[in-house]
Design an enzyme around this catalytic site. Structure first.
Site, PDB file in Angstrom:
ATOM      1  N   ARG A 239      -1.710   2.381   5.326  1.00 49.91           N
ATOM      2  CA  ARG A 239      -0.378   2.868   5.686  1.00 49.91           C
ATOM      3  C   ARG A 239       0.640   1.754   5.473  1.00 49.91           C
ATOM      4  O   ARG A 239       0.389   0.590   5.833  1.00 49.91           O
ATOM      5  CB  ARG A 239      -0.339   3.301   7.153  1.00 49.91           C
ATOM      6  CG  ARG A 239      -0.939   4.664   7.422  1.00 49.91           C
ATOM      7  CD  ARG A 239      -0.098   5.793   6.816  1.00 49.91           C
ATOM      8  NE  ARG A 239      -0.657   7.106   7.036  1.00 49.91           N
ATOM      9  CZ  ARG A 239      -1.456   7.757   6.181  1.00 49.91           C
ATOM     10  NH1 ARG A 239      -1.802   7.211   5.032  1.00 49.91           N
ATOM     11  NH2 ARG A 239      -1.897   8.977   6.457  1.00 49.91           N
ATOM     12  N   GLU A 268       8.099   6.205   2.760  1.00 49.59           N
ATOM     13  CA  GLU A 268       7.860   6.956   1.520  1.00 49.59           C
ATOM     14  C   GLU A 268       8.790   8.157   1.420  1.00 49.59           C
ATOM     15  O   GLU A 268       9.069   8.782   2.440  1.00 49.59           O
ATOM     16  CB  GLU A 268       6.393   7.411   1.477  1.00 49.59           C
ATOM     17  CG  GLU A 268       5.455   6.213   1.410  1.00 49.59           C
ATOM     18  CD  GLU A 268       3.987   6.583   1.562  1.00 49.59           C
ATOM     19  OE1 GLU A 268       3.666   7.778   1.635  1.00 49.59           O
ATOM     20  OE2 GLU A 268       3.172   5.662   1.610  1.00 49.59           O
ATOM     21  N   HIS A 286       1.364   6.733  -3.555  1.00 48.37           N
ATOM     22  CA  HIS A 286       0.448   7.295  -2.543  1.00 48.37           C
ATOM     23  C   HIS A 286      -0.517   8.323  -3.167  1.00 48.37           C
ATOM     24  O   HIS A 286      -0.477   9.513  -2.826  1.00 48.37           O
ATOM     25  CB  HIS A 286       1.246   7.925  -1.390  1.00 48.37           C
ATOM     26  CG  HIS A 286       0.438   8.097  -0.134  1.00 48.37           C
ATOM     27  ND1 HIS A 286       0.974   7.999   1.125  1.00 48.37           N
ATOM     28  CD2 HIS A 286      -0.869   8.364   0.054  1.00 48.37           C
ATOM     29  CE1 HIS A 286       0.035   8.202   2.040  1.00 48.37           C
ATOM     30  NE2 HIS A 286      -1.107   8.425   1.392  1.00 48.37           N
TER      31      HIS A 286
HETATM   32  C1  8YV Z   1      -2.784  11.955   1.791  1.00 52.28           C
HETATM   33  C2  8YV Z   1      -3.609  10.138   3.318  1.00 52.28           C
HETATM   34  O1  8YV Z   1      -1.948  11.464   0.817  1.00 52.28           O
HETATM   35  O2  8YV Z   1      -5.469  11.183   4.260  1.00 52.28           O
HETATM   36  C3  8YV Z   1      -4.530  10.423   4.424  1.00 52.28           C
HETATM   37  O3  8YV Z   1      -4.347   9.839   5.493  1.00 52.28           O
HETATM   38  O4  8YV Z   1      -2.792   9.300   3.395  1.00 52.28           O
HETATM   39  C4  8YV Z   1      -3.735  10.874   2.051  1.00 52.28           C
HETATM   40  O5  8YV Z   1      -5.021  11.288   1.801  1.00 52.28           O
HETATM   41  C5  8YV Z   1      -1.886  12.469   2.829  1.00 52.28           C
HETATM   42  O6  8YV Z   1      -2.549  12.852   3.957  1.00 52.28           O
HETATM   43  C6  8YV Z   1      -1.153  13.651   2.260  1.00 52.28           C
HETATM   44  O7  8YV Z   1      -0.253  14.119   3.121  1.00 52.28           O
END
Ligand code: 8YV
Length: 331
Positions: A239, A268, A286
């Site tokens: 993150r 983001e 991402h």
């Molecule tokens: C996705 C992520 O981009 O799973 C997560 O925590 O950061 C990613 O797999 C995200 O959840 C999409 O909204």
């Protein structure tokens, strides 16, 4: 048996199309333009029992204000393993289950992390641009890269499922692994450091897989980067909130560290100009889990959690903060 067709599930904001289609086929689906309690009308307030959401994509938070506007809410199914877009602690304290999508994305995210690391040290994106721009013909070979993966020592910040999958890959590459985590992982042979700064000073390659929590906010700061040192490479697949981005941009420009590969950012899709301008960054939008294959598996798990909860009273993958919310449907 609960008639699932009579259960109202709310999807606020954008969600993967496969989740939306399966929820529409199984439950009574209601959609909102975005995650905003002001959009919840009286009728919805009374009927919604479940929410399925991807706060990271749709913007907005499934926070206390949103959840408390839905008095009949029993479950929030989060799309993603990271659930920093949901106030899970509040949910747990108020009898609301939160689920996430672990496991199904582990290997994909680990693959992406390793690809990003290799690209960062061996400049593959820049080398390809050299070829496409005709410079191979015009100017000759792409310059030798000052950085390499060879002889590096890797530190992993966040030794959960994804951290371990990255560690295993890099171990197979012949690199020694150390890690920092909230606590030492039992039965794991990798060297454990009880501070992030301690880990950074013991390695030259730091891969962050840490979740976005108050405890990890801006944990990768000027001190940690300085401990990583002038050969240091920083990769973030967790993150953006875990990094002090201003300190990172400064460290990259004044040679405190050598390079960074980033898949995630604090705000983001906004990426700080200083990181965009830096010649020693590889920046991705991402995409850690973003293959059709893996996103479909995540979309399935969102819906399977709702079906398991309303059908059997037990979610498949509840998050730790809500693991003790008692079952409500035992028929
Ligand atoms: C996705 C992520 O981009 O799973 C997560 O925590 O950061 C990613 O797999 C995200 O959840 C999409 O909204």
């Amino acid at each position: 048996m609960t008639d699932l067709r009579s259960v109202t599930i709310l999807i606020p904001g954008k969600l993967h199309g496969h989740s939306v289609a399966r929820i529409r086929d199984t439950f009574n689906l209601v959609e909102l333009d975005r995650i905003d309690p002001a959009l919840i009308g009286e009728e919805l307030k009374a009927s919604v029992r479940g929410v399925a959401a991807s706060p990271a994509i749709g913007g907005g938070m499934i926070d206390r204000a949103f959840m408390s506007a839905l008095p009949g809410l029993e479950i929030v199914a989060n799309f993603g393993v990271g659930y920093d877009g949901v106030d899970a602690r509040w949910a747990g304290e108020h009898g609301v289950v939160v689920t996430n999508t672990p496991d199904v994305l582990t290997e994909e995210v680990a693959d992406t992390a390793v690809g990003l690391l290799i690209n960062t040290v061996r400049e593959l994106t820049k080398a390809e641009a050299w070829l496409r721009d005709g410079r191979w013909k015009r100017d000759g070979n792409y310059p030798l890269t000052p950085l390499t993966l060879r002889d590096r020592k890797v530190g992993i910040f966040g030794m959960g499922r994804i951290g371990l999958a990255i560690a295993k890959r890099l171990e197979a590459f012949g690199l020694p692994i150390a890690y920092h985590n909230r606590r030492q992982v039992e039965g794991l042979d990798y060297a454990y450091h009880d501070t992030l700064e301690g880990l950074a000073s013991a390695v030259d390659t730091l891969v962050s897989v840490a979740p976005g929590t108050p405890a990890t906010a801006k944990a990768v700061n000027a001190k940690v980067l300085s401990a990583l040192g002038p050969d240091g490479v920083f990769v973030n697949i967790g993150r953006g909130s875990t990094v002090d981005e201003a300190a990172l941009a400064a460290a990259l420009s004044d040679g405190t560290i050598a390079a960074a590969g980033l898949d995630v950012f604090a705000d983001e899709p906004n990426v700080p100009q200083a990181l965009l301008d830096a010649p020693n960054t590889v920046l991705l939008p991402h995409v850690g889990s973003a293959s059709e294959y893996t996103r479909r598996a995540m979309a399935d798990l969102v819906v399977d959690n709702l079906i398991a909860w309303f059908g059997k009273g037990k979610p498949l993958t509840p998050v730790a903060e809500t693991a003790s919310v008692p079952a409500r449907h035992t028929d």
